[in-house]
Motif scaffolding. Structure first.
Motif, PDB file in Angstrom:
ATOM      1  N   GLY A 111       3.648   6.963  -6.023  1.00 45.92           N
ATOM      2  CA  GLY A 111       2.820   7.937  -5.328  1.00 45.92           C
ATOM      3  C   GLY A 111       1.447   7.373  -5.071  1.00 45.92           C
ATOM      4  N   GLN A 112       0.851   7.805  -3.999  1.00 45.99           N
ATOM      5  CA  GLN A 112      -0.512   7.396  -3.706  1.00 45.99           C
ATOM      6  C   GLN A 112      -1.170   8.538  -2.949  1.00 45.99           C
ATOM      7  OE1 GLN A 112      -1.065   3.599  -1.813  1.00 45.99           O
ATOM      8  NE2 GLN A 112      -2.852   4.314  -0.725  1.00 45.99           N
ATOM      9  N   THR A 113      -2.293   8.969  -3.422  1.00 44.99           N
ATOM     10  CA  THR A 113      -3.053  10.014  -2.750  1.00 44.99           C
ATOM     11  C   THR A 113      -4.421   9.452  -2.430  1.00 44.99           C
ATOM     12  OG1 THR A 113      -1.898  11.694  -4.027  1.00 44.99           O
ATOM     13  CG2 THR A 113      -3.923  12.364  -2.932  1.00 44.99           C
ATOM     14  N   LEU A 114      -4.797   9.554  -1.205  1.00 42.74           N
ATOM     15  CA  LEU A 114      -6.094   9.056  -0.762  1.00 42.74           C
ATOM     16  C   LEU A 114      -6.885  10.227  -0.217  1.00 42.74           C
ATOM     17  CD1 LEU A 114      -7.896   6.567  -0.150  1.00 42.74           C
ATOM     18  CD2 LEU A 114      -6.829   6.501   2.089  1.00 42.74           C
ATOM     19  N   SER A 115      -8.074  10.409  -0.731  1.00 38.68           N
ATOM     20  CA  SER A 115      -8.947  11.466  -0.235  1.00 38.68           C
ATOM     21  C   SER A 115     -10.067  10.810   0.559  1.00 38.68           C
ATOM     22  CB  SER A 115      -9.526  12.261  -1.404  1.00 38.68           C
ATOM     23  OG  SER A 115     -10.449  13.207  -0.940  1.00 38.68           O
ATOM     24  N   LEU A 116     -10.108  11.120   1.840  1.00 34.41           N
ATOM     25  CA  LEU A 116     -11.075  10.514   2.742  1.00 34.41           C
ATOM     26  C   LEU A 116     -11.755  11.631   3.525  1.00 34.41           C
ATOM     27  CD1 LEU A 116     -12.052   7.730   3.922  1.00 34.41           C
ATOM     28  CD2 LEU A 116     -10.329   8.048   5.680  1.00 34.41           C
ATOM     29  N   PRO A 117     -12.906  12.120   3.029  1.00 34.85           N
ATOM     30  CA  PRO A 117     -13.582  13.210   3.729  1.00 34.85           C
ATOM     31  C   PRO A 117     -14.213  12.713   5.035  1.00 34.85           C
ATOM     32  CG  PRO A 117     -14.875  12.484   1.852  1.00 34.85           C
ATOM     33  CD  PRO A 117     -13.595  11.696   1.827  1.00 34.85           C
ATOM     34  N   VAL A 118     -13.766  13.262   6.137  1.00 32.32           N
ATOM     35  CA  VAL A 118     -14.245  12.835   7.448  1.00 32.32           C
ATOM     36  C   VAL A 118     -14.960  14.008   8.110  1.00 32.32           C
ATOM     37  CG1 VAL A 118     -13.553  11.986   9.730  1.00 32.32           C
ATOM     38  CG2 VAL A 118     -12.374  11.181   7.688  1.00 32.32           C
ATOM     39  N   GLN A 119     -16.097  13.715   8.704  1.00 31.81           N
ATOM     40  CA  GLN A 119     -16.897  14.717   9.414  1.00 31.81           C
ATOM     41  C   GLN A 119     -17.031  14.263  10.862  1.00 31.81           C
ATOM     42  OE1 GLN A 119     -20.766  15.156   7.672  1.00 31.81           O
ATOM     43  NE2 GLN A 119     -21.422  16.702   9.127  1.00 31.81           N
ATOM     44  N   PHE A 120     -16.879  15.184  11.791  1.00 28.53           N
ATOM     45  CA  PHE A 120     -17.007  14.875  13.208  1.00 28.53           C
ATOM     46  C   PHE A 120     -18.323  15.452  13.712  1.00 28.53           C
ATOM     47  CE2 PHE A 120     -12.536  14.737  12.278  1.00 28.53           C
ATOM     48  CZ  PHE A 120     -12.118  13.603  12.940  1.00 28.53           C
ATOM     49  N   VAL A 121     -19.174  14.579  14.248  1.00 28.81           N
ATOM     50  CA  VAL A 121     -20.487  15.002  14.746  1.00 28.81           C
ATOM     51  C   VAL A 121     -20.778  14.284  16.057  1.00 28.81           C
ATOM     52  CG1 VAL A 121     -21.427  15.439  12.431  1.00 28.81           C
ATOM     53  CG2 VAL A 121     -21.716  13.200  13.463  1.00 28.81           C
ATOM     54  N   PRO A 122     -21.611  14.883  16.908  1.00 23.27           N
ATOM     55  CA  PRO A 122     -22.064  14.141  18.085  1.00 23.27           C
ATOM     56  C   PRO A 122     -22.896  12.937  17.641  1.00 23.27           C
ATOM     57  CG  PRO A 122     -22.597  16.483  18.265  1.00 23.27           C
ATOM     58  CD  PRO A 122     -22.119  16.247  16.868  1.00 23.27           C
ATOM     59  N   LEU A 123     -22.867  11.902  18.428  1.00 24.90           N
ATOM     60  CA  LEU A 123     -23.631  10.694  18.101  1.00 24.90           C
ATOM     61  C   LEU A 123     -25.092  11.026  17.847  1.00 24.90           C
ATOM     62  CD1 LEU A 123     -23.799   7.605  17.822  1.00 24.90           C
ATOM     63  CD2 LEU A 123     -24.133   7.508  20.309  1.00 24.90           C
ATOM     64  N   SER A 124     -25.667  11.928  18.651  1.00 29.13           N
ATOM     65  CA  SER A 124     -27.079  12.283  18.490  1.00 29.13           C
ATOM     66  C   SER A 124     -27.358  12.954  17.144  1.00 29.13           C
ATOM     67  CB  SER A 124     -27.523  13.204  19.627  1.00 29.13           C
ATOM     68  OG  SER A 124     -26.728  14.379  19.649  1.00 29.13           O
ATOM     69  N   ALA A 125     -26.339  13.562  16.521  1.00 29.21           N
ATOM     70  CA  ALA A 125     -26.507  14.220  15.219  1.00 29.21           C
ATOM     71  C   ALA A 125     -26.148  13.306  14.053  1.00 29.21           C
ATOM     72  CB  ALA A 125     -25.661  15.488  15.153  1.00 29.21           C
ATOM     73  N   LEU A 126     -25.680  12.100  14.348  1.00 27.47           N
ATOM     74  CA  LEU A 126     -25.272  11.168  13.296  1.00 27.47           C
ATOM     75  C   LEU A 126     -26.395  10.849  12.312  1.00 27.47           C
ATOM     76  CD1 LEU A 126     -22.963   9.410  12.174  1.00 27.47           C
ATOM     77  CD2 LEU A 126     -23.719   7.596  13.715  1.00 27.47           C
ATOM     78  N   PRO A 127     -27.632  10.612  12.752  1.00 28.80           N
ATOM     79  CA  PRO A 127     -28.696  10.331  11.774  1.00 28.80           C
ATOM     80  C   PRO A 127     -28.913  11.468  10.778  1.00 28.80           C
ATOM     81  CG  PRO A 127     -29.398   9.679  13.965  1.00 28.80           C
ATOM     82  CD  PRO A 127     -28.112  10.430  14.132  1.00 28.80           C
ATOM     83  N   ASP A 128     -28.871  12.720  11.257  1.00 27.56           N
ATOM     84  CA  ASP A 128     -29.043  13.855  10.354  1.00 27.56           C
ATOM     85  C   ASP A 128     -27.847  14.008   9.418  1.00 27.56           C
ATOM     86  OD1 ASP A 128     -31.540  14.505  11.402  1.00 27.56           O
ATOM     87  OD2 ASP A 128     -30.660  15.784  12.950  1.00 27.56           O
ATOM     88  N   ALA A 129     -26.633  13.783   9.932  1.00 21.91           N
ATOM     89  CA  ALA A 129     -25.436  13.876   9.095  1.00 21.91           C
ATOM     90  C   ALA A 129     -25.454  12.804   8.008  1.00 21.91           C
ATOM     91  CB  ALA A 129     -24.180  13.745   9.958  1.00 21.91           C
ATOM     92  N   GLU A 130     -25.865  11.592   8.375  1.00 24.72           N
ATOM     93  CA  GLU A 130     -25.945  10.507   7.383  1.00 24.72           C
ATOM     94  C   GLU A 130     -27.023  10.806   6.352  1.00 24.72           C
ATOM     95  OE1 GLU A 130     -25.558   6.978   5.187  1.00 24.72           O
ATOM     96  OE2 GLU A 130     -24.175   8.167   6.388  1.00 24.72           O
TER      97      GLU A 130
END
Length: 192
Positions: A111-130
């Motif tokens: 078994g293998q479980t991978l947890s990869l939290p992904v967030q979708f944001v506009p490129l212009s909002a990437l600095p604030d999300a980071e």
């Protein structure tokens, strides 16, 4: 006949922890994942990879401000593996026919479980999300009332400002024709 008693059905090829981790890292690399952390200290290669991925997203989505998938938290992995086997062997005779019995069973579980939290944001909002991701990472430090808090907050804001400036250059520079077959996302499969 005693040699048969050691037989079992199937074989088990164990995967080491280092092989599993290396496999995940290789998959993330193949997916075109690019770090946006520490933008102030990027090498020329890191900046070029980021720019190429942004350009590919702009071309794929036909917009200067495309939606970007970013890893929004720590990547965690749970590995489990089990292998068990049992078997029995018997030979007996009767007056009419010899009886031969061989029984073996094996069970295999991986078994293998991978947890990869992904967030979708506009490129212009990437600095604030980071910046939000970084605040979550150093959250306890920001709750202190000392020089460590000031240093952490200053670093996060400087990184956010530098990434915002870089992103604005990329958004403003969009407009020239896209090269054919150049689009692949930050996270996903390369090609069309």
């Amino acid at each position: 006949m005693l040699a048969l008693s050691g037989c079992s059905a199937g074989s088990f090829a164990p995967v080491t922890i280092s092989q599993a981790i290396a496999g995940v890292q290789a998959d993330l690399t193949k997916a075109g994942v690019v770090s946006v952390s520490g933008v102030q200290h990027w090498t020329a290669n890191q900046a070029a990879r980021f720019d190429a991925n942004v350009r590919a997203l702009q071309c794929a989505q036909n917009t200067s401000d495309p939606v970007v998938a970013m890893i929004a938290g720590p990547v965690t992995m749970d590995l489990s593996g089990t292998f068990s086997q049992s078997g029995s062997f018997s030979v007996s005779t009767s007056s009419f026919t010899p009886v031969f019995g061989l029984q073996a069973d094996a069970s295999r579980t991986k078994g293998q479980t991978l947890s990869l939290p992904v967030q979708f944001v506009p490129l212009s909002a990437l600095p604030d999300a980071e910046a939000g991701r970084e605040v979550g990472y150093v959250g306890v430090l920001l709750g202190q009332n000392d020089a460590v808090r000031v240093e952490a907050a200053t670093r996060i804001e400087a990184d956010r400002s530098a990434l915002a400036a870089h992103v604005q250059l990329l958004i403003g520079g969009y407009g020239s024709p896209c090269p054919p077959g150049s689009d692949h996302p930050f996270v996903g499969v390369r090609g069309k």
